[in-house]
Write an enzyme that holds these catalytic residues in place. Structure first.
Site, short mmCIF file in Angstrom:
data_model
loop_
_atom_site.label_atom_id
_atom_site.label_comp_id
_atom_site.label_asym_id
_atom_site.label_seq_id
_atom_site.Cartn_x
_atom_site.Cartn_y
_atom_site.Cartn_z
CG HIS A 1 -43.98 42.28 24.96
ND1 HIS A 1 -42.44 41.77 23.91
CD2 HIS A 1 -43.42 41.96 25.83
CE1 HIS A 1 -42.04 42.12 25.04
NE2 HIS A 1 -42.03 41.78 26.57
CD GLU A 2 -45.09 40.41 29.16
OE1 GLU A 2 -44.57 39.91 29.25
OE2 GLU A 2 -44.87 42.06 29.28
CG HIS B 1 -41.74 37.04 26.79
ND1 HIS B 1 -40.09 37.37 26.63
CD2 HIS B 1 -41.79 38.03 26.89
CE1 HIS B 1 -39.68 38.41 26.18
NE2 HIS B 1 -40.82 39.05 27.36
CD GLU C 1 -38.44 41.40 27.48
OE1 GLU C 1 -39.43 42.07 26.83
OE2 GLU C 1 -38.57 40.59 28.19
#
Length: 271
Positions: free
Chosen positions: A133-134, A137, A197
């Site tokens: 997920h990070e 980004h 997100e």
């Protein structure tokens, strides 16, 4: 004012960059050559002022997962016509001693995982959910997009103030600033953040699957995150993140798609 409005419109129209994972054009007039050095400098400063954990099994796991996630991203990008997309990235993965339940990835691939999140991730696959997920980004340029949007927000505020002065209505400046700040934050910036997100969830689950980690762990991780908070949710209109319930539902629906995408690269069994 007309010139300023035209300039802002042109800036927004011609400062778009295509997200390789979604195919969508996104507002971004912050080039990597500007954003990455800033991020690398901030990352070094952070590491120098915090306790970095090394030579432990957990630290090794963070690096291992990070390397596999980064490699999976490169494999996907190369296969989909974006060879060289990561050429300016300088991947680094560090475990930092902190009770905070968090992790982050700066533009350009500088990653920090806090020790406080490990009891929630529990397994290497759980950690892959977080790091995927990070990393997503960073891959989707969300940092640069937020900087671009914030810049336009500031320019808009200045333009409104100038307009009030030109029209001899400067007595309304404080009221305008309050209304503009609240309106753009609730109506634009916060929804923009929640959208980022959700997009990072979709990209991250796909990358972790290609890296060989079971995407079914993604909704399970968020169930544990929700339990940690006692199921309490902040006001969805005032939150920077989607609700846990919506994330769990969305990620559950994305599991089959992530597995199918991984299968394209010969990955059919998962850790």
């Amino acid at each position: 004012m007309k010139k300023l409005i035209i300039s802002l419109s042109l800036l927004a129209a011609f400062s778009c960059k295509t997200n390789p994972f979604t195919g969508k054009s996104t507002l971004n007039f912050m080039p990597n050559s500007t954003v990455f050095p800033m991020a690398f400098s901030q990352y070094s400063t952070f590491l120098n002022s915090n306790k970095v954990i090394s030579s432990t099994n957990d630290a090794a796991m963070v690096k291992r997962v990070g390397q596999r996630i980064a490699k999976a991203a490169e494999v996907w990008l190369d296969a989909n016509g974006y060879k060289g997309y990561l050429k300016d990235y300088q991947w680094e993965y560090n475990l930092v001693d902190s009770p905070e339940v968090n992790a982050w990835c700066m533009p350009g691939g500088k990653i920090v995982v806090y020790t406080g999140i490990l009891p929630v991730t529990k397994t290497e696959a759980g950690l892959a959910v977080v790091m995927g997920h990070e990393v997503a980004h960073a891959l989707a340029d969300h940092g640069a997009q937020r900087m671009s949007a914030a810049t336009l927000q500031q320019i808009g505020a200045a333009a409104g103030s100038v307009a009030l002065q030109v029209t001899n209505k400067s007595q309304y400046n404080e009221l305008f600033s309050l209304a503009y700040g609240l309106g753009t934050n609730v109506g634009v910036m916060l929804p923009f953040s929640r959208s980022n997100e959700t997009e990072a969830d979709a990209i991250g689950i796909q990358i972790m699957a290609i890296a060989g980690y079971d995407p079914a762990e993604a909704p399970e991780l968020w169930k544990r995150m929700s339990a940690l908070k006692g199921g309490k949710e902040s006001n969805p209109l005032l939150s920077t993140h989607p609700s846990d319930a919506s994330r769990i539902k969305n990620l559950t629906q994305l599991v089959p798609k992530a597995r199918a995408e991984a299968a394209k690269f010969g990955v059919t069994s998962f850790k």
